[in-house]
Each structure stands twice: as structure tokens, then as C-alpha cells.
Design a protein around this motif. Structure first.
Motif, PDB file in Angstrom:
ATOM      1  N   TYR A  95    -132.695 -21.396 -61.863  1.00  0.00           N
ATOM      2  CA  TYR A  95    -131.428 -21.905 -62.377  1.00  0.00           C
ATOM      3  C   TYR A  95    -130.528 -21.135 -62.818  1.00  0.00           C
ATOM      4  O   TYR A  95    -129.110 -21.184 -62.755  1.00  0.00           O
ATOM      5  CB  TYR A  95    -131.854 -22.900 -63.601  1.00  0.00           C
ATOM      6  N   ASP A  96    -130.644 -20.032 -63.584  1.00  0.00           N
ATOM      7  CA  ASP A  96    -129.698 -18.998 -63.890  1.00  0.00           C
ATOM      8  C   ASP A  96    -128.997 -18.531 -62.551  1.00  0.00           C
ATOM      9  O   ASP A  96    -127.818 -18.182 -62.820  1.00  0.00           O
ATOM     10  CB  ASP A  96    -130.537 -17.869 -64.679  1.00  0.00           C
ATOM     11  N   GLU A  97    -129.646 -18.027 -61.740  1.00  0.00           N
ATOM     12  CA  GLU A  97    -129.098 -17.556 -60.595  1.00  0.00           C
ATOM     13  C   GLU A  97    -128.063 -18.688 -59.889  1.00  0.00           C
ATOM     14  O   GLU A  97    -127.191 -18.381 -59.284  1.00  0.00           O
ATOM     15  CB  GLU A  97    -130.134 -17.016 -59.681  1.00  0.00           C
ATOM     16  N   TYR A  98    -128.539 -19.568 -59.898  1.00  0.00           N
ATOM     17  CA  TYR A  98    -127.935 -21.130 -59.225  1.00  0.00           C
ATOM     18  C   TYR A  98    -126.515 -21.132 -60.029  1.00  0.00           C
ATOM     19  O   TYR A  98    -125.364 -21.218 -59.368  1.00  0.00           O
ATOM     20  CB  TYR A  98    -128.805 -22.250 -59.316  1.00  0.00           C
ATOM     21  N   ARG A  99    -126.516 -21.293 -61.307  1.00  0.00           N
ATOM     22  CA  ARG A  99    -125.404 -21.345 -62.172  1.00  0.00           C
ATOM     23  C   ARG A  99    -124.173 -20.279 -61.696  1.00  0.00           C
ATOM     24  O   ARG A  99    -123.134 -20.353 -61.553  1.00  0.00           O
ATOM     25  CB  ARG A  99    -125.686 -21.181 -63.586  1.00  0.00           C
ATOM     26  N   LYS A 100    -124.571 -18.896 -61.856  1.00  0.00           N
ATOM     27  CA  LYS A 100    -124.040 -17.738 -61.508  1.00  0.00           C
ATOM     28  C   LYS A 100    -123.275 -17.826 -60.145  1.00  0.00           C
ATOM     29  O   LYS A 100    -122.058 -17.697 -59.784  1.00  0.00           O
ATOM     30  CB  LYS A 100    -124.652 -16.378 -61.419  1.00  0.00           C
ATOM     31  N   LEU A 101    -124.034 -18.338 -59.034  1.00  0.00           N
ATOM     32  CA  LEU A 101    -123.539 -18.512 -57.732  1.00  0.00           C
ATOM     33  C   LEU A 101    -122.508 -19.541 -57.581  1.00  0.00           C
ATOM     34  O   LEU A 101    -121.654 -19.426 -57.102  1.00  0.00           O
ATOM     35  CB  LEU A 101    -124.804 -18.816 -56.555  1.00  0.00           C
ATOM     36  N   HIS A 102    -122.883 -20.777 -58.510  1.00  0.00           N
ATOM     37  CA  HIS A 102    -121.968 -22.043 -58.521  1.00  0.00           C
ATOM     38  C   HIS A 102    -120.720 -21.602 -59.211  1.00  0.00           C
ATOM     39  O   HIS A 102    -119.764 -22.111 -58.544  1.00  0.00           O
ATOM     40  CB  HIS A 102    -122.695 -23.184 -59.026  1.00  0.00           C
ATOM     41  N   ARG A 103    -120.614 -20.737 -59.906  1.00  0.00           N
ATOM     42  CA  ARG A 103    -119.369 -20.453 -60.710  1.00  0.00           C
ATOM     43  C   ARG A 103    -118.437 -19.666 -59.768  1.00  0.00           C
ATOM     44  O   ARG A 103    -117.361 -19.758 -59.768  1.00  0.00           O
ATOM     45  CB  ARG A 103    -119.663 -19.737 -62.123  1.00  0.00           C
ATOM     46  N   LYS A 104    -119.129 -18.539 -59.069  1.00  0.00           N
ATOM     47  CA  LYS A 104    -118.390 -17.926 -58.449  1.00  0.00           C
ATOM     48  C   LYS A 104    -117.962 -18.464 -56.914  1.00  0.00           C
ATOM     49  O   LYS A 104    -116.848 -18.147 -56.069  1.00  0.00           O
ATOM     50  CB  LYS A 104    -119.166 -16.506 -57.665  1.00  0.00           C
ATOM     51  N   ASN A 105    -118.771 -19.371 -56.443  1.00  0.00           N
ATOM     52  CA  ASN A 105    -118.318 -20.038 -55.316  1.00  0.00           C
ATOM     53  C   ASN A 105    -118.639 -21.675 -55.350  1.00  0.00           C
ATOM     54  O   ASN A 105    -119.353 -22.216 -55.052  1.00  0.00           O
ATOM     55  CB  ASN A 105    -119.382 -19.793 -54.225  1.00  0.00           C
ATOM     56  N   PRO A 106    -117.548 -22.297 -56.338  1.00  0.00           N
ATOM     57  CA  PRO A 106    -117.876 -23.676 -56.267  1.00  0.00           C
ATOM     58  C   PRO A 106    -117.569 -24.596 -55.264  1.00  0.00           C
ATOM     59  O   PRO A 106    -118.043 -25.531 -55.206  1.00  0.00           O
ATOM     60  CB  PRO A 106    -116.682 -24.105 -57.340  1.00  0.00           C
ATOM     61  N   HIS A 107    -117.097 -23.967 -54.168  1.00  0.00           N
ATOM     62  CA  HIS A 107    -116.788 -24.799 -52.921  1.00  0.00           C
ATOM     63  C   HIS A 107    -117.941 -24.793 -52.012  1.00  0.00           C
ATOM     64  O   HIS A 107    -117.977 -25.544 -51.029  1.00  0.00           O
ATOM     65  CB  HIS A 107    -115.682 -24.193 -52.040  1.00  0.00           C
ATOM     66  N   LYS A 108    -118.964 -24.152 -52.155  1.00  0.00           N
ATOM     67  CA  LYS A 108    -120.393 -24.093 -51.452  1.00  0.00           C
ATOM     68  C   LYS A 108    -121.541 -24.960 -51.858  1.00  0.00           C
ATOM     69  O   LYS A 108    -121.335 -25.106 -53.191  1.00  0.00           O
ATOM     70  CB  LYS A 108    -120.838 -22.473 -51.200  1.00  0.00           C
ATOM     71  N   GLU A 109    -122.343 -25.301 -51.319  1.00  0.00           N
ATOM     72  CA  GLU A 109    -123.382 -26.248 -51.950  1.00  0.00           C
ATOM     73  C   GLU A 109    -124.688 -25.490 -52.044  1.00  0.00           C
ATOM     74  O   GLU A 109    -125.485 -25.139 -51.182  1.00  0.00           O
ATOM     75  CB  GLU A 109    -123.630 -27.196 -50.733  1.00  0.00           C
ATOM     76  N   PHE A 110    -124.847 -25.164 -53.347  1.00  0.00           N
ATOM     77  CA  PHE A 110    -125.866 -24.128 -53.757  1.00  0.00           C
ATOM     78  C   PHE A 110    -127.114 -25.299 -54.319  1.00  0.00           C
ATOM     79  O   PHE A 110    -126.385 -26.120 -55.013  1.00  0.00           O
ATOM     80  CB  PHE A 110    -125.573 -22.971 -54.857  1.00  0.00           C
ATOM     81  N   LEU A 111    -128.273 -24.943 -54.185  1.00  0.00           N
ATOM     82  CA  LEU A 111    -129.252 -25.790 -54.893  1.00  0.00           C
ATOM     83  C   LEU A 111    -130.175 -24.746 -55.235  1.00  0.00           C
ATOM     84  O   LEU A 111    -130.562 -23.825 -54.970  1.00  0.00           O
ATOM     85  CB  LEU A 111    -129.719 -26.847 -53.877  1.00  0.00           C
ATOM     86  N   PHE A 112    -131.189 -25.568 -56.260  1.00  0.00           N
ATOM     87  CA  PHE A 112    -132.456 -24.671 -56.507  1.00  0.00           C
ATOM     88  C   PHE A 112    -133.484 -25.655 -56.539  1.00  0.00           C
ATOM     89  O   PHE A 112    -133.409 -27.068 -56.686  1.00  0.00           O
ATOM     90  CB  PHE A 112    -132.548 -24.062 -57.958  1.00  0.00           C
ATOM     91  N   ALA A 113    -134.592 -25.352 -55.719  1.00  0.00           N
ATOM     92  CA  ALA A 113    -135.995 -26.234 -55.364  1.00  0.00           C
ATOM     93  C   ALA A 113    -137.014 -25.592 -55.545  1.00  0.00           C
ATOM     94  O   ALA A 113    -137.308 -24.482 -55.279  1.00  0.00           O
ATOM     95  CB  ALA A 113    -135.563 -27.020 -54.119  1.00  0.00           C
ATOM     96  N   ASN A 114    -137.999 -26.432 -55.794  1.00  0.00           N
ATOM     97  CA  ASN A 114    -139.555 -25.660 -55.723  1.00  0.00           C
ATOM     98  C   ASN A 114    -139.846 -26.186 -54.559  1.00  0.00           C
ATOM     99  O   ASN A 114    -140.060 -27.149 -53.879  1.00  0.00           O
ATOM    100  CB  ASN A 114    -140.321 -26.289 -57.040  1.00  0.00           C
ATOM    101  N   THR A 115    -141.004 -25.351 -53.906  1.00  0.00           N
ATOM    102  CA  THR A 115    -141.479 -25.337 -52.615  1.00  0.00           C
ATOM    103  C   THR A 115    -142.681 -26.485 -52.750  1.00  0.00           C
ATOM    104  O   THR A 115    -143.541 -26.570 -51.725  1.00  0.00           O
ATOM    105  CB  THR A 115    -142.012 -24.183 -51.974  1.00  0.00           C
ATOM    106  N   GLU A 116    -143.154 -26.857 -53.985  1.00  0.00           N
ATOM    107  CA  GLU A 116    -144.082 -27.930 -54.128  1.00  0.00           C
ATOM    108  C   GLU A 116    -143.623 -29.253 -53.410  1.00  0.00           C
ATOM    109  O   GLU A 116    -144.283 -30.319 -53.399  1.00  0.00           O
ATOM    110  CB  GLU A 116    -144.435 -27.994 -55.386  1.00  0.00           C
ATOM    111  N   MET A 117    -142.152 -29.242 -53.370  1.00  0.00           N
ATOM    112  CA  MET A 117    -141.643 -30.529 -53.170  1.00  0.00           C
ATOM    113  C   MET A 117    -141.972 -30.985 -51.493  1.00  0.00           C
ATOM    114  O   MET A 117    -141.554 -29.959 -50.665  1.00  0.00           O
ATOM    115  CB  MET A 117    -140.078 -30.424 -53.243  1.00  0.00           C
ATOM    116  N   PRO A 118    -142.382 -31.877 -51.086  1.00  0.00           N
ATOM    117  CA  PRO A 118    -142.905 -32.098 -49.746  1.00  0.00           C
ATOM    118  C   PRO A 118    -141.836 -32.237 -48.767  1.00  0.00           C
ATOM    119  O   PRO A 118    -141.616 -32.034 -47.599  1.00  0.00           O
ATOM    120  CB  PRO A 118    -143.945 -33.227 -49.769  1.00  0.00           C
ATOM    121  N   ILE A 119    -140.634 -32.939 -49.449  1.00  0.00           N
ATOM    122  CA  ILE A 119    -139.506 -33.132 -48.681  1.00  0.00           C
ATOM    123  C   ILE A 119    -138.275 -32.830 -49.464  1.00  0.00           C
ATOM    124  O   ILE A 119    -138.317 -33.039 -50.635  1.00  0.00           O
ATOM    125  CB  ILE A 119    -139.522 -34.831 -48.239  1.00  0.00           C
ATOM    126  N   LEU A 120    -137.313 -32.266 -48.841  1.00  0.00           N
ATOM    127  CA  LEU A 120    -136.322 -31.722 -49.429  1.00  0.00           C
ATOM    128  C   LEU A 120    -135.158 -32.816 -49.512  1.00  0.00           C
ATOM    129  O   LEU A 120    -134.136 -32.745 -48.607  1.00  0.00           O
ATOM    130  CB  LEU A 120    -135.642 -30.447 -48.924  1.00  0.00           C
TER     131      LEU A 120
END
Length: 84
Positions: free
Chosen positions: A47-72
Motif C-alpha cells: 500500500y505504501d508503494e502504491y500511494r507513492k506511485l499514485h502521487r507521482k503518476n495520478p493519470h496511471k491505473e495503479f493497484l495493489f492486490a493479493n495473489t490469494e484472490m482467485p479472480i482480479l
């Protein structure tokens, strides 16, 4: 890269990803193609890395997710009213 392949390669990990190709339905953000930006063991690090990236590049679609999720599929939350 396909989500199933990522899940097999990185089990039980938190990923920061960029959605390269996606579409939205009324209630879901569905990712068709993505790029892995970074891999973490703990959610708060991802989440911390996601927030940093989103602040630098707000026009891009960044997400964070866990690989335990069967469907993204990311639910879309509609905010109502004024937030203070």
C-alpha cells in the motif's frame, strides 16, 4: 500477463501492479493486461508503494492486490456526499 500465471508464480504475495488494459462495468474494474511493478510480503508495504506511485503518476491505473484472490476484479465504490 495473465492473473492465473501471476498467482502461480508469486503465491501468497502482495503486488503493486499497473493496469495496462482494462474495462469497467457498473460495479467492477476488470483488468485484462497488467504489469507487475513490485512484490511484497506485507500489505502495508504494498500500500505504501502504491500511494507513492499514485502521487507521482495520478493519470496511471495503479493497484495493489493479493495473489490469494482467485479472480482480479476490483469493486468500484461510489462515494456519496461530501467528505471532510
Amino acid at each position: 500477463m495473465l492473473w492465473q500465471d501471476i498467482r502461480e508464480k508469486h503465491p501468497k504475495k502482495w503486488l503493486v501492479i499497473e493496469a495496462k488494459k482494462f474495462h469497467q462495468t457498473d460495479d467492477k474494474f476488470i483488468i485484462e493486461d497488467l504489469e507487475i511493478i513490485d512484490i511484497f510480503d506485507k500489505s502495508f508495504d504494498a500500500y505504501d508503494e502504491y500511494r507513492k506511485l499514485h502521487r507521482k503518476n495520478p493519470h496511471k491505473e495503479f493497484l495493489f492486490a493479493n495473489t490469494e484472490m482467485p479472480i482480479l476484479e476490483i469493486p468500484i465504490t461510489q462515494w456519496m456526499g461530501v467528505r471532510t
